[in-house]
Design an enzyme around this catalytic site. Sequence first.
Site, PDB file in Angstrom:
ATOM      1  N   SER A 122      44.613  38.762  43.201  1.00  0.00           N
ATOM      2  CA  SER A 122      45.995  38.932  43.627  1.00  0.00           C
ATOM      3  C   SER A 122      46.205  40.359  44.100  1.00  0.00           C
ATOM      4  CB  SER A 122      46.919  38.655  42.453  1.00  0.00           C
ATOM      5  OG  SER A 122      46.780  39.722  41.524  1.00  0.00           O
ATOM      6  N   LYS A 123      47.419  40.613  44.518  1.00  0.00           N
ATOM      7  CA  LYS A 123      47.776  41.945  44.979  1.00  0.00           C
ATOM      8  C   LYS A 123      47.503  42.984  43.886  1.00  0.00           C
ATOM      9  CE  LYS A 123      51.394  43.218  48.081  1.00  0.00           C
ATOM     10  NZ  LYS A 123      52.659  42.897  48.619  1.00  0.00           N
ATOM     11  N   ARG A 124      47.831  42.623  42.658  1.00  0.00           N
ATOM     12  CA  ARG A 124      47.661  43.560  41.551  1.00  0.00           C
ATOM     13  C   ARG A 124      46.193  43.924  41.324  1.00  0.00           C
ATOM     14  NH1 ARG A 124      49.946  41.438  36.594  1.00  0.00           N
ATOM     15  NH2 ARG A 124      47.963  42.151  35.740  1.00  0.00           N
ATOM     16  N   ASP A 125      45.328  42.980  41.632  1.00  0.00           N
ATOM     17  CA  ASP A 125      43.898  43.239  41.433  1.00  0.00           C
ATOM     18  C   ASP A 125      43.300  44.057  42.573  1.00  0.00           C
ATOM     19  OD1 ASP A 125      44.077  41.492  39.264  1.00  0.00           O
ATOM     20  OD2 ASP A 125      43.696  39.765  40.565  1.00  0.00           O
ATOM     21  N   GLY A 126      44.099  44.331  43.591  1.00  0.00           N
ATOM     22  CA  GLY A 126      43.586  45.121  44.707  1.00  0.00           C
ATOM     23  C   GLY A 126      43.449  44.324  45.992  1.00  0.00           C
TER      24      GLY A 126
END
Length: 473
Positions: free
Chosen positions: A251-255
């Site tokens: 996801s976005k949070r994971d990069g």
Amino acid sequence: MNKSVRTRFAPSPTGMLHVGGVRTALFAYLYAKSHDGTFVLRLEDTDRERFVEGGVEQIIKSLDWLGIHPDEGVWYEEKQGNHGPYIQSKRLPHYKKYAEELVSKGLAYYSSITPESFAGLREEAIQAKRPFVYKYSMEPKEKPNSTEGLPIRLKIPYGETEWHDEVRGISKTPNNLLDDFVILKADGFPTYNFANVIDDHLMEITHVIRGDEFISTTAKHALLYDLLEFERPSWVHLPVILGPDGKKKMSKRDGDVDVLEFEKKGYLKQAMVNFLALLGWNDGSEQEIFSLEELIDKFSIERVQKSPAVFDIARLDWMNGEYIRKLSISELLDMLKPFIPSEWYSDREYLQKVVMLDRERLKTLADARYLMEIFFETPNVDIKLLTQKDSIENIKVWLQKTIDSLEETEFTHDTLEKTLRQLVTELDIKTGQLFYALRIALTGRTEAPGLFDIMLVLGKEETVRRLNREALQ
Ligand code: GLU
């Protein structure tokens, strides 16, 4: 003779290029280059609703940063080849021609069902809990007088569609699960499935390399190839990329962000390419660091894995550090320019000493600012931190004694060590107590390079000045 390899990256300009997208581009590029083939960049922009202004520039900039340059196709200035134009919205006559040809052979039809009736049929299916698969038999019985403004649908034949994926092997889909999908919309624009196949054929693409989210549509593509009597390409679907927990899709949070963000954060393109190449591929050895040339040399589809790849930012950080340490000092100084204040360059020799000291600890170029600022700005010292191992009164005595002995000492690693160890004995304290206090007094930090190294870089005058500051407080 084998046909020369042609691969393509076919993004839709729907925003920025994310990690998954560049990974696809890189694999297609590596495969073409490893076979002296041609890598094409084609723009799939027929879905006007999803079109994002500036999306194309963003894609080009991202690929350019990583050195994934197409041989043919969309670029700052189009790279000419014999298969242009490379932008789908400029290729409408091709799609029309082939769609009409399918109609004339009875393999496709002008569909006259109204959107309302279509929605009604779908609703009925949902109510009855049956899958909704649109078929020619559901067309209105009464044919309109003109086909003007009608979309064209493919008439899915009976049977089963079998296709082969180079990574996963054979897939079979019963055709009754495939709906008579629209190939050409009423406005003359093709749908993704149709344009993709026509273009891959006309552009003589031999290997369709893309993310596994397209597996579900590949049966439709395979069928189209057969109905159009085109030779099928090889399909290579790359594994999904999971977040660091190895469970959820990245996801976005994971990069999973705009890949240019990585450049802004101080990742080197070589590290990024190396890291991306290992998201779903390895050469079968323990080797982890590969230059682009090596990747081109070693890349093979046989070693693309089926199982999901995991986006592990800690691995990227490690790799980036490795690449940073491959740079010469002067290259590193140049690359650090966007990340550190320009005033730090006024004494290049001093800056160089600091960089040499901190180089080992850089994971990204952006880390440099924090790591190095203690050498350019007098750090604040937290008294609580300073007095963790003894009282302020005692520490002030140690600092003053250190200053006195340093005044007499020549600044080399050995002499500093000798002097300070002597002082420890004299003061009858532990080495760790004195060294800790000095480190905090000089840098304000517990995490910093070796004490003697810090002193050597700061020089006698600055070292004494900083210790004085604490001692006299
Ligand atoms: N336009 C599709 C995309 O956005 C291309 C899929 C393919 O490579 O066939 O990724």
